[in-house]
Design an enzyme around this catalytic site. Structure first.
Site, PDB file in Angstrom:
ATOM      1  N   TYR A  21       0.838  -1.200   0.000  1.00 20.68           N
ATOM      2  CA  TYR A  21       0.000   0.000   0.000  1.00 20.68           C
ATOM      3  C   TYR A  21       0.870   1.246   0.000  1.00 20.68           C
ATOM      4  O   TYR A  21       2.077   1.189   0.226  1.00 20.68           O
ATOM      5  CB  TYR A  21      -0.929  -0.002   1.208  1.00 20.68           C
ATOM      6  CG  TYR A  21      -0.267   0.340   2.524  1.00 20.68           C
ATOM      7  CD1 TYR A  21      -0.399   1.611   3.088  1.00 20.68           C
ATOM      8  CD2 TYR A  21       0.512  -0.600   3.201  1.00 20.68           C
ATOM      9  CE1 TYR A  21       0.215   1.927   4.294  1.00 20.68           C
ATOM     10  CE2 TYR A  21       1.117  -0.292   4.409  1.00 20.68           C
ATOM     11  CZ  TYR A  21       0.974   0.967   4.942  1.00 20.68           C
ATOM     12  OH  TYR A  21       1.582   1.283   6.129  1.00 20.68           O
ATOM     13  N   LYS A  31       6.574  -1.978   1.828  1.00 20.60           N
ATOM     14  CA  LYS A  31       5.411  -1.377   2.482  1.00 20.60           C
ATOM     15  C   LYS A  31       4.232  -2.343   2.387  1.00 20.60           C
ATOM     16  O   LYS A  31       3.275  -2.145   1.639  1.00 20.60           O
ATOM     17  CB  LYS A  31       5.081  -0.015   1.885  1.00 20.60           C
ATOM     18  CG  LYS A  31       4.212   0.854   2.805  1.00 20.60           C
ATOM     19  CD  LYS A  31       4.178   2.285   2.319  1.00 20.60           C
ATOM     20  CE  LYS A  31       3.260   3.158   3.163  1.00 20.60           C
ATOM     21  NZ  LYS A  31       3.748   3.330   4.542  1.00 20.60           N
ATOM     22  N   GLU A  88      12.229   2.635  13.853  1.00 23.24           N
ATOM     23  CA  GLU A  88      11.351   3.702  13.361  1.00 23.24           C
ATOM     24  C   GLU A  88      10.071   3.689  14.164  1.00 23.24           C
ATOM     25  O   GLU A  88       9.883   2.854  15.049  1.00 23.24           O
ATOM     26  CB  GLU A  88      11.054   3.492  11.876  1.00 23.24           C
ATOM     27  CG  GLU A  88      10.404   2.154  11.554  1.00 23.24           C
ATOM     28  CD  GLU A  88      10.342   1.876  10.059  1.00 23.24           C
ATOM     29  OE1 GLU A  88      10.360   2.829   9.273  1.00 23.24           O
ATOM     30  OE2 GLU A  88      10.283   0.685   9.694  1.00 23.24           O
ATOM     31  N   LEU A  94      11.414   1.148   6.727  1.00 25.41           N
ATOM     32  CA  LEU A  94      10.804   1.579   5.473  1.00 25.41           C
ATOM     33  C   LEU A  94      11.512   2.838   4.986  1.00 25.41           C
ATOM     34  O   LEU A  94      11.739   3.760   5.771  1.00 25.41           O
ATOM     35  CB  LEU A  94       9.327   1.884   5.696  1.00 25.41           C
ATOM     36  CG  LEU A  94       8.548   2.285   4.445  1.00 25.41           C
ATOM     37  CD1 LEU A  94       8.302   1.076   3.552  1.00 25.41           C
ATOM     38  CD2 LEU A  94       7.224   2.940   4.834  1.00 25.41           C
TER      39      LEU A  94
END
Length: 288
Positions: free
Chosen positions: A33, A148, A181, A206
């Site tokens: 996505y 992702k 993250e 990512l």
């Protein structure tokens, strides 16, 4: 006006939008996505998002149902049909719906593409003025975090832990004690010597589109930017901390695990980078 979604070539009110229960995105999280911001009715930095989408598809060996230029047209149409001035466009591509539930890649199945819009006050977010609180949690995700993927259960659990801890975001921590993250953002800290630190891209994180743009803006302002790992202890001792994402742009972090960052208020550098990013996003440079 009804909220309008896109499903495999058709636009329909979101309450009527449907995909098969055999879709592999539903059964296996076998899909990817993207989320792009919309400011002033325009998609922001969308070229970078579509490039990342294309890479994620390639890594999972999913064919795109449309060329990237046509997907951009779908996103723009979603913005127009929903009369959206500011908010987000979500799009998702899965391997599609096969006749049977089986783990192996099905043959001769068309990928599925859906998209919808979500209105949100991004540039005027109150959190930009107050800052956000962060809770650290173990990073429990799979090893290919650079894709992702729609497999977001670990991030859901991390975000819920943050909410239950009175925080707005979770920063995930690897087994060596270093921040990877956020559950839905990139983590940055600013040292006392005014060096901006963020973790380098790898399969551990990512590759953030907003992250990349903010780094470029920071360098143009003469800030030293260093890509390296940093620990929770170093983050707590930082002069400033902030997070970046398409849905939040740049948000100052004012506490981590209950420990105040700096003076406990949004820092000057965080505020500056947020303002400059919004300026960049609202002119031709940020439109994509």
């Amino acid at each position: 006006m009804s909220e309008i979604a896109y499903v495999n070539g058709n636009y329909a009110p979101i309450a009527e939008a449907r995909v098969s229960i055999l879709d592999r995105g539903f059964l296996f999280a076998d899909g990817v996505y993207e989320v792009a911001a919309v400011i002033g009715g325009r998609l922001i930095d969308n070229g970078a998002h579509l490039a990342r989408l294309e890479r994620s598809l390639r890594e999972l060996r999913i064919d795109s149902p449309l060329p990237m230029a046509r997907i951009a047209d779908v996103e723009a149409e979603i913005v127009a049909r929903n009369g959206m001035d500011e908010g987000l466009v979500y799009l998702q591509i899965t391997r599609g719906a096969a006749a049977d539930r089986d783990f192996g890649f099905p043959a001769d199945v068309a990928p599925s593409l859906v998209a919808f819009a979500q209105k949100k006050n991004i540039t005027g977010s109150p959190a930009a003025e107050t800052g956000v609180k962060v809770l650290t949690v173990p990073d429990l995700r799979w090893a290919r975090r650079d894709i992702k993927s729609t497999a977001l259960l670990a991030q859901v659990l991390a975000k819920q832990a943050a909410v239950e801890g009175g925080c707005q975001e979770a920063w995930m921590v690897d087994q060596d004690g270093f921040v990877t993250e956020g559950s839905s953002s990139t983590a940055f800290i600013l040292t006392e010597t005014n060096v901006l630190i963020t973790r380098p891209n790898s399969t551990a994180i990512l590759p953030g589109c907003t992250r990349n743009a903010v780094q470029l803006i920071a360098k143009r302002q003469g800030l030293d930017v260093e890509e390296r790992r940093f620990s929770v202890a170093e983050a707590c001792a930082a002069k400033e901390a902030f997070l970046t994402s398409a849905s939040n742009l740049v948000l100052p972090v004012v506490s981590i695990d209950g420990r105040r960052i700096g003076d406990g208020a949004p820092g000057d550098t965080s505020r500056l980078l947020r303002r400059l990013y919004i300026e960049w996003a609202t002119n031709a440079a940020g439109a994509g």
